[in-house]
Scaffold this active site. Structure first.
Site, PDB file in Angstrom:
ATOM      1  N   ARG A  16       0.789  -1.287   0.005  1.00 13.17           N
ATOM      2  CA  ARG A  16      -0.053   0.129   0.111  1.00 13.17           C
ATOM      3  C   ARG A  16       0.964   1.195   0.124  1.00 13.17           C
ATOM      4  O   ARG A  16       0.293   2.219   0.144  1.00 13.17           O
ATOM      5  CB  ARG A  16      -0.914  -0.005   1.086  1.00 13.17           C
ATOM      6  CG  ARG A  16      -2.047  -1.278   1.259  1.00 13.17           C
ATOM      7  CD  ARG A  16      -3.063  -0.967   2.126  1.00 13.17           C
ATOM      8  NE  ARG A  16      -3.926  -2.043   2.173  1.00 13.17           N
ATOM      9  CZ  ARG A  16      -4.005  -3.223   2.902  1.00 13.17           C
ATOM     10  NH1 ARG A  16      -2.968  -3.314   3.693  1.00 13.17           N
ATOM     11  NH2 ARG A  16      -4.898  -4.028   2.869  1.00 13.17           N
TER      12      ARG A  16
ATOM     13  N   LYS B 172       2.314  11.353 -10.520  1.00 13.59           N
ATOM     14  CA  LYS B 172       1.383  10.566 -11.265  1.00 13.59           C
ATOM     15  C   LYS B 172       1.989   9.455 -11.804  1.00 13.59           C
ATOM     16  O   LYS B 172       3.022   9.490 -12.506  1.00 13.59           O
ATOM     17  CB  LYS B 172       0.864  11.439 -12.529  1.00 13.59           C
ATOM     18  CG  LYS B 172      -0.002  12.571 -11.989  1.00 13.59           C
ATOM     19  CD  LYS B 172      -0.434  13.596 -13.241  1.00 13.59           C
ATOM     20  CE  LYS B 172      -1.332  12.868 -14.323  1.00 13.59           C
ATOM     21  NZ  LYS B 172      -1.667  14.029 -15.164  1.00 13.59           N
TER      22      LYS B 172
ATOM     23  N   GLU C  12       7.951  19.351 -24.183  1.00 10.27           N
ATOM     24  CA  GLU C  12       7.198  19.443 -22.597  1.00 10.27           C
ATOM     25  C   GLU C  12       7.978  20.536 -22.239  1.00 10.27           C
ATOM     26  O   GLU C  12       7.128  21.390 -21.416  1.00 10.27           O
ATOM     27  CB  GLU C  12       7.610  18.351 -21.791  1.00 10.27           C
ATOM     28  CG  GLU C  12       6.838  17.011 -22.224  1.00 10.27           C
ATOM     29  CD  GLU C  12       5.401  17.080 -21.768  1.00 10.27           C
ATOM     30  OE1 GLU C  12       5.033  18.220 -21.354  1.00 10.27           O
ATOM     31  OE2 GLU C  12       4.711  15.913 -22.060  1.00 10.27           O
TER      32      GLU C  12
ATOM     33  N   LYS D  94       5.982  23.313 -12.698  1.00 13.29           N
ATOM     34  CA  LYS D  94       5.369  22.189 -12.412  1.00 13.29           C
ATOM     35  C   LYS D  94       5.072  22.073 -10.810  1.00 13.29           C
ATOM     36  O   LYS D  94       4.155  21.817 -10.186  1.00 13.29           O
ATOM     37  CB  LYS D  94       6.104  20.865 -12.890  1.00 13.29           C
ATOM     38  CG  LYS D  94       5.260  19.892 -12.530  1.00 13.29           C
ATOM     39  CD  LYS D  94       5.324  18.606 -13.541  1.00 13.29           C
ATOM     40  CE  LYS D  94       4.230  17.513 -13.152  1.00 13.29           C
ATOM     41  NZ  LYS D  94       4.289  16.298 -14.377  1.00 13.29           N
TER      42      LYS D  94
ATOM     43  N   GLU E 129      -4.962  16.707  -9.036  1.00 17.73           N
ATOM     44  CA  GLU E 129      -5.515  17.195 -10.374  1.00 17.73           C
ATOM     45  C   GLU E 129      -6.934  17.259 -10.566  1.00 17.73           C
ATOM     46  O   GLU E 129      -7.753  16.892 -11.289  1.00 17.73           O
ATOM     47  CB  GLU E 129      -5.110  16.059 -11.576  1.00 17.73           C
ATOM     48  CG  GLU E 129      -5.228  16.873 -13.149  1.00 17.73           C
ATOM     49  CD  GLU E 129      -4.899  15.807 -14.193  1.00 17.73           C
ATOM     50  OE1 GLU E 129      -5.191  15.470 -15.088  1.00 17.73           O
ATOM     51  OE2 GLU E 129      -3.462  15.305 -14.184  1.00 17.73           O
TER      52      GLU E 129
ATOM     53  N   ARG F  68      -4.073  21.620 -12.257  1.00 17.08           N
ATOM     54  CA  ARG F  68      -2.885  20.635 -12.375  1.00 17.08           C
ATOM     55  C   ARG F  68      -3.438  20.177 -14.096  1.00 17.08           C
ATOM     56  O   ARG F  68      -2.595  19.885 -14.787  1.00 17.08           O
ATOM     57  CB  ARG F  68      -2.819  19.692 -11.636  1.00 17.08           C
ATOM     58  CG  ARG F  68      -1.598  18.667 -12.056  1.00 17.08           C
ATOM     59  CD  ARG F  68      -1.033  17.799 -10.998  1.00 17.08           C
ATOM     60  NE  ARG F  68      -0.123  16.893 -11.266  1.00 17.08           N
ATOM     61  CZ  ARG F  68       0.235  15.792 -10.527  1.00 17.08           C
ATOM     62  NH1 ARG F  68      -0.020  15.852  -9.464  1.00 17.08           N
ATOM     63  NH2 ARG F  68       1.119  15.179 -11.052  1.00 17.08           N
TER      64      ARG F  68
ATOM     65  N   ASN G 186      -2.059  19.242 -19.069  1.00 18.48           N
ATOM     66  CA  ASN G 186      -2.157  18.146 -20.114  1.00 18.48           C
ATOM     67  C   ASN G 186      -2.451  18.893 -21.566  1.00 18.48           C
ATOM     68  O   ASN G 186      -2.940  18.179 -22.322  1.00 18.48           O
ATOM     69  CB  ASN G 186      -3.476  17.250 -19.909  1.00 18.48           C
ATOM     70  CG  ASN G 186      -2.998  16.586 -18.691  1.00 18.48           C
ATOM     71  OD1 ASN G 186      -2.093  15.619 -18.648  1.00 18.48           O
ATOM     72  ND2 ASN G 186      -4.066  16.493 -17.730  1.00 18.48           N
TER      73      ASN G 186
ATOM     74  N   HIS H  25      -2.149  17.059 -24.710  1.00 17.76           N
ATOM     75  CA  HIS H  25      -2.137  15.641 -24.486  1.00 17.76           C
ATOM     76  C   HIS H  25      -3.158  14.761 -24.871  1.00 17.76           C
ATOM     77  O   HIS H  25      -3.203  13.637 -24.987  1.00 17.76           O
ATOM     78  CB  HIS H  25      -1.825  15.511 -22.779  1.00 17.76           C
ATOM     79  CG  HIS H  25      -0.341  15.783 -22.644  1.00 17.76           C
ATOM     80  ND1 HIS H  25       0.096  16.963 -22.706  1.00 17.76           N
ATOM     81  CD2 HIS H  25       0.500  14.976 -21.905  1.00 17.76           C
ATOM     82  CE1 HIS H  25       1.420  16.950 -22.086  1.00 17.76           C
ATOM     83  NE2 HIS H  25       1.786  15.697 -21.591  1.00 17.76           N
TER      84      HIS H  25
ATOM     85  N   HIS I 272      -2.085  11.716 -26.804  1.00 17.11           N
ATOM     86  CA  HIS I 272      -2.084  10.374 -26.420  1.00 17.11           C
ATOM     87  C   HIS I 272      -3.263   9.406 -27.244  1.00 17.11           C
ATOM     88  O   HIS I 272      -2.788   8.646 -27.529  1.00 17.11           O
ATOM     89  CB  HIS I 272      -3.048  10.468 -25.011  1.00 17.11           C
ATOM     90  CG  HIS I 272      -2.249  10.606 -23.812  1.00 17.11           C
ATOM     91  ND1 HIS I 272      -2.574  10.972 -22.414  1.00 17.11           N
ATOM     92  CD2 HIS I 272      -0.712  10.910 -23.694  1.00 17.11           C
ATOM     93  CE1 HIS I 272      -1.732  11.282 -21.641  1.00 17.11           C
ATOM     94  NE2 HIS I 272      -0.626  11.503 -22.578  1.00 17.11           N
TER      95      HIS I 272
ATOM     96  N   HIS J 111       6.291   9.958 -27.169  1.00 17.75           N
ATOM     97  CA  HIS J 111       5.402  10.869 -26.241  1.00 17.75           C
ATOM     98  C   HIS J 111       5.558  12.365 -26.780  1.00 17.75           C
ATOM     99  O   HIS J 111       4.564  13.152 -26.966  1.00 17.75           O
ATOM    100  CB  HIS J 111       5.369  10.655 -24.697  1.00 17.75           C
ATOM    101  CG  HIS J 111       4.561  11.555 -23.954  1.00 17.75           C
ATOM    102  ND1 HIS J 111       3.151  11.334 -24.027  1.00 17.75           N
ATOM    103  CD2 HIS J 111       4.910  12.256 -22.765  1.00 17.75           C
ATOM    104  CE1 HIS J 111       2.612  12.400 -23.063  1.00 17.75           C
ATOM    105  NE2 HIS J 111       3.649  13.107 -22.522  1.00 17.75           N
TER     106      HIS J 111
END
Length: 368
Positions: A129, A151, A193, A235, A245, A249, A253, A256, A260, A273
């Site tokens: 965990r 993330k 980025e 960031k 997010e 935040r 993206n 993205h 994606h 990417h």
């Protein structure tokens, strides 16, 4: 007594519930004290890939053992590439932890690019965990984006990063000397980025990137260090305010949703990417112009800069607009009201737009 390397180092602090530091500078892979500072127990799993491990894994292990001779350091090396970021590879990494009897104070060191960092962070989030993960990014893209913020995820055939968790790292250690061994294509992917931060929140930074484009492409150490530090500060500020997010935040993206979809439609074997995000940012800027939010001139300026950084700015041939739209409907930003996109009101001013009509998206996809 401070060395030249010490003077070249920069620290960026990420606050919030689980604060940590981002260390940026040359020679950090050999700094055993810095690496070991975040290792609480005696079990370390060095998770890397087939490209990076031969270059740096022994160096990192040697540096750690130089200050902690009690450590048990084992390695799990996955095949390089996005195609390895799967539930099957995740299970293998979990088995590697079980094999060494990793306890709750164990630590995973993620040595590599975004694929390694995403997978290692997810493994760390799930073992007992949650155990510690130290991100040691070796690509520009990972240094300025995926290593910061916690993330973590793996991909499914249906889409990218669909299974994951938020799990902040215990530390981020970015050795800028690692960028000297980076293939040119991977360096350019990271620059996408970097440009994103200027596009979404800092027009002056975009000006700086335009002025230093050639230096960045030439791997100039001072330019790259400045780019990494400024990107990480942006960031860090966003992540500190919105760690899960729920709002701001999501602006990270930008590009993205389109990117994606392109990656997934190509089976994660076409554009990488950063390249896909570069195309996605151009498409997002064009969609913003079509919706009357920003000017065509801003979209053109971004496309020209990305092209100067030797990045693609158009959808690869052979991809179907309807198929890309179907991929976008699985995007994590989509909701019951339909597609949501990070768009902009112009350079440095991004925002989330909900309920974007399919027709507008298809028109932009068809024009690219």
């Amino acid at each position: 007594m401070s060395t030249i390397a010490d003077l070249q180092r920069t620290n960026v602090e990420v606050g919030g519930e689980r604060p940590y530091a981002i260390s940026i500078g040359p020679g950090l892979l050999d700094d055993g004290a810095l690496l070991a500072a975040s290792v609480r127990g005696r079990h370390v799993l060095l998770l890397s890939d087939s490209h990076v491990a031969p270059l740096y894994a022994k160096r990192v292990a040697h540096a750690l053992r130089g200050v902690r001779d009690d450590l048990r350091i084992d390695a799990y090396v996955l095949p390089a590439g996005e195609a390895s970021k799967t539930l099957a590879t995740f299970a293998e990494a979990i088995d590697a932890l079980a094999a060494i009897g990793a306890t709750r104070d164990a630590c995973i060191i993620a040595l590599g690019g975004g694929v390694v960092g995403d997978l290692a962070g997810f493994v760390a989030a799930c073992w007992m965990r949650g155990i510690d993960c130290v991100q040691v990014p070796t690509t520009l893209l990972a240094m300025v984006d995926s290593s910061v913020g916690g993330k973590t995820a793996v991909d499914l055939p249906q889409g990218k990063n669909l299974v994951g968790a938020f799990h902040p790292p215990r530390a981020v250690i970015a050795d800028t000397e690692a960028l000297l061994t980076l293939p040119p294509r991977e360096l350019r992917a990271g620059l996408a980025e970097v440009a994103k931060y200027g596009a979404i929140r800092d027009a002056a930074f975009l000006d700086w990137i335009e002025a230093h484009a050639e230096a960045l492409l030439a791997s100039d150490d001072a330019a790259l260090t400045e780019a990494v530090a400024r990107s990480c500060r942006h960031k860090a500020q966003i992540v500190e305010r919105d760690p899960y997010e729920h709002g701001e935040r999501a602006l990270l993206n930008f590009g993205h949703t389109f990117g994606h979809a392109i990656e997934a439609e190509q089976g994660f074997g076409g554009l990488n990417h950063g390249e896909a995000v570069a195309v996605g940012m151009v498409l997002a800027a064009k969609l913003s112009a079509r919706l009357g939010l920003a000017s065509d001139a801003d979209a053109q300026r971004l496309a020209v800069l990305l092209a100067r950084l030797e990045l693609p700015v158009a959808i690869p041939a052979g991809l179907d607009a309807e198929a890309l739209l179907a991929r976008m409907r699985l995007d994590k930003k989509a909701d019951a009201n339909g597609l949501r996109f990070v768009l902009w009101d112009g350079i440095g001013a991004a925002r989330m737009i909900a309920g974007v009509a399919d027709d507008a998206v298809l028109a932009v996809l068809g024009d690219s």
